[in-house]
Motif scaffolding. Structure first.
Motif, PDB file in Angstrom:
ATOM      1  N   THR A 266       0.860  -1.177   0.000  1.00  0.00           N
ATOM      2  CA  THR A 266       0.000   0.000   0.000  1.00  0.00           C
ATOM      3  C   THR A 266       0.901   1.233   0.000  1.00  0.00           C
ATOM      4  O   THR A 266       2.120   1.121   0.119  1.00  0.00           O
ATOM      5  CB  THR A 266      -0.907   0.020   1.247  1.00  0.00           C
ATOM      6  OG1 THR A 266      -0.168   0.514   2.374  1.00  0.00           O
ATOM      7  CG2 THR A 266      -1.459  -1.363   1.563  1.00  0.00           C
ATOM      8  N   PRO A 267       0.330   2.417  -0.115  1.00  0.00           N
ATOM      9  CA  PRO A 267       1.164   3.614  -0.042  1.00  0.00           C
ATOM     10  C   PRO A 267       1.936   3.730   1.271  1.00  0.00           C
ATOM     11  O   PRO A 267       2.962   4.410   1.333  1.00  0.00           O
ATOM     12  CB  PRO A 267       0.161   4.757  -0.204  1.00  0.00           C
ATOM     13  CG  PRO A 267      -0.934   4.170  -1.032  1.00  0.00           C
ATOM     14  CD  PRO A 267      -1.054   2.760  -0.533  1.00  0.00           C
ATOM     15  N   THR A 268       1.460   3.048   2.326  1.00  0.00           N
ATOM     16  CA  THR A 268       2.097   3.190   3.642  1.00  0.00           C
ATOM     17  C   THR A 268       2.661   1.896   4.221  1.00  0.00           C
ATOM     18  O   THR A 268       3.490   1.956   5.140  1.00  0.00           O
ATOM     19  CB  THR A 268       1.086   3.754   4.657  1.00  0.00           C
ATOM     20  OG1 THR A 268      -0.050   2.873   4.731  1.00  0.00           O
ATOM     21  CG2 THR A 268       0.624   5.149   4.244  1.00  0.00           C
ATOM     22  N   HIS A 269       2.239   0.727   3.731  1.00  0.00           N
ATOM     23  CA  HIS A 269       2.609  -0.534   4.364  1.00  0.00           C
ATOM     24  C   HIS A 269       2.954  -1.623   3.346  1.00  0.00           C
ATOM     25  O   HIS A 269       2.486  -1.601   2.204  1.00  0.00           O
ATOM     26  CB  HIS A 269       1.462  -1.065   5.229  1.00  0.00           C
ATOM     27  CG  HIS A 269       1.237  -0.317   6.498  1.00  0.00           C
ATOM     28  ND1 HIS A 269       0.620   0.921   6.521  1.00  0.00           N
ATOM     29  CD2 HIS A 269       1.536  -0.621   7.795  1.00  0.00           C
ATOM     30  CE1 HIS A 269       0.547   1.343   7.779  1.00  0.00           C
ATOM     31  NE2 HIS A 269       1.088   0.428   8.559  1.00  0.00           N
ATOM     32  N   TRP A 270       3.745  -2.591   3.807  1.00  0.00           N
ATOM     33  CA  TRP A 270       3.880  -3.889   3.156  1.00  0.00           C
ATOM     34  C   TRP A 270       3.013  -4.879   3.928  1.00  0.00           C
ATOM     35  O   TRP A 270       2.900  -4.781   5.169  1.00  0.00           O
ATOM     36  CB  TRP A 270       5.327  -4.369   3.156  1.00  0.00           C
ATOM     37  CG  TRP A 270       6.176  -3.777   2.070  1.00  0.00           C
ATOM     38  CD1 TRP A 270       7.013  -2.702   2.168  1.00  0.00           C
ATOM     39  CD2 TRP A 270       6.264  -4.231   0.717  1.00  0.00           C
ATOM     40  NE1 TRP A 270       7.628  -2.457   0.955  1.00  0.00           N
ATOM     41  CE2 TRP A 270       7.189  -3.376   0.050  1.00  0.00           C
ATOM     42  CE3 TRP A 270       5.657  -5.270   0.005  1.00  0.00           C
ATOM     43  CZ2 TRP A 270       7.509  -3.532  -1.295  1.00  0.00           C
ATOM     44  CZ3 TRP A 270       5.976  -5.425  -1.329  1.00  0.00           C
ATOM     45  CH2 TRP A 270       6.893  -4.568  -1.972  1.00  0.00           C
TER      46      TRP A 270
END
Length: 340
Positions: A266-270
């Motif tokens: 995601t834009p913030t997480h794996w």
């Protein structure tokens, strides 16, 4: 000179994006797989790696079922009527999802990885429904009195009042998105998620995210469906806000990437994932896949990666209701960014 080089690079990237072929894949009786993932399924469309597919999906219900909930006959999509009315015989099932595809990706083969970029996901209709069964079915009351609930989708505000006084944001995503499993497994039900992805029901896979799926057959044979307007982790009553979706997906084949289980970004997480009939096994799989990710990204030993996962990553129950349960583990991308 540096400005010139950067400008040329941006122009090249823009030209490359504009050169991508865009395919349109509507849901029709001849372009859906009704309830299965299968290595021998006939492709609905052929695309090249890097191409974009604009895909239409149907909710998992029938016109009769929707009308019983209170949907006006004129508001039931004609495509759904056509698909449900088709005489599929033995070609329907063993699961219940209406999946658009398969999409054959040229050059994809067993051992490769398919990257699915969710460029856009939108809501073509203004309603969805939620059933009641799932993990604690006795909370739904006696079987003979169980009902589904019709839910209005406020597409202007991107919210829905799911129960009196409970308004949730709409975050549409495809509950089911997977490739054909290994040929030896035959025609696999669309219900349980597994290594081929499938019915993951992972609410993080909204527009702007990317799913990486290990490939088991030539062409990958991607199928997409089970549209959700919103869902909580666990999907405890077996359904989300079930609805139709339109998606814009870019498909990229990776020859130099190897995966045993699906993975997402995601834009913030794996995100790493595990599924199994056992919640314990699914959890251990998600943890082991996170350890592998940390080793790949940061060069850690297995023990260091395991310890880091305990201190920096979060475990979540994806879903509990599809035969195989799902668990995913999330770690912020900022922890894995390279430091120069």
């Amino acid at each position: 000179m540096r400005i010139c080089i950067i400008s040329l690079a941006l122009l090249a990237a823009a030209a490359d994006a504009s050169a991508q072929t865009v395919h349109h894949l509507a849901a029709t009786p001849s372009t859906v797989a009704y309830g299965y993932y299968w290595s021998e399924a006939k492709p609905a469309i052929h695309v090249n790696s890097g191409d974009i597919v604009e895909v239409e999906t149907m909710l998992t219900n029938t016109p009769t079922g929707l009308e019983r909930l209170g949907v006006k006959p004129a508001d039931v999509p004609q495509a759904l009527r056509d698909i449900v009315a088709q005489d599929t015989g033995s070609m329907r099932g063993p699961g219940g999802h209406i999946l658009t595809g398969p999409i054959y990706v040229e050059g994809a083969d067993s051992g490769d990885v398919l990257e699915v970029r969710m460029l856009d996901i939108s809501l073509p209709i203004d309603y969805g429904y939620n059933g009641c069964r799932g993990f604690v079915p006795e909370l739904c009351g006696p079987p003979q009195s169980r009902v589904s609930t019709l839910i209005h989708l406020d597409r202007a505000r991107m919210t829905a009042e799911v129960m009196p006084g409970i308004v949730v944001p709409l975050r549409p995503f495809f509950g089911s998105m997977g490739v054909a499993p290994a040929p030896a497994l035959g025609r696999v039900s669309s219900n349980p998620p597994s290594r081929h992805a499938g019915n993951l029901d992972n609410k993080e896979l909204v527009a702007g995210t990317t799913l990486y799926i290990p490939i088991f057959v030539k062409g990958a044979l991607l199928e997409v469906g089970d549209g959700h307007a919103a869902q909580g982790d666990g999907e405890v009553d077996q359904t989300a806000i079930e609805t139709n979706l339109h998606g814009r997906l870019q498909l990229v084949v990776h020859k130099d990437m190897k995966l045993e289980w699906p993975r997402a970004e995601t834009p913030t997480h794996w995100i790493t994932m595990g599924t199994d009939t056992s919640l314990v096994v699914a959890t251990k799989t998600a943890i082991r896949e996170m350890v592998k990710l940390l080793q790949e990204k940061k060069g850690l030993t297995e023990t260091q990666a395991y310890q880091a996962a305990s201190m920096a990553a979060d475990l979540r129950i994806t879903e509990l209701v599809d035969g195989n349960v799902g668990v995913h583990m999330m770690i912020p991308r900022k922890y894995l960014d390279r430091r120069d």
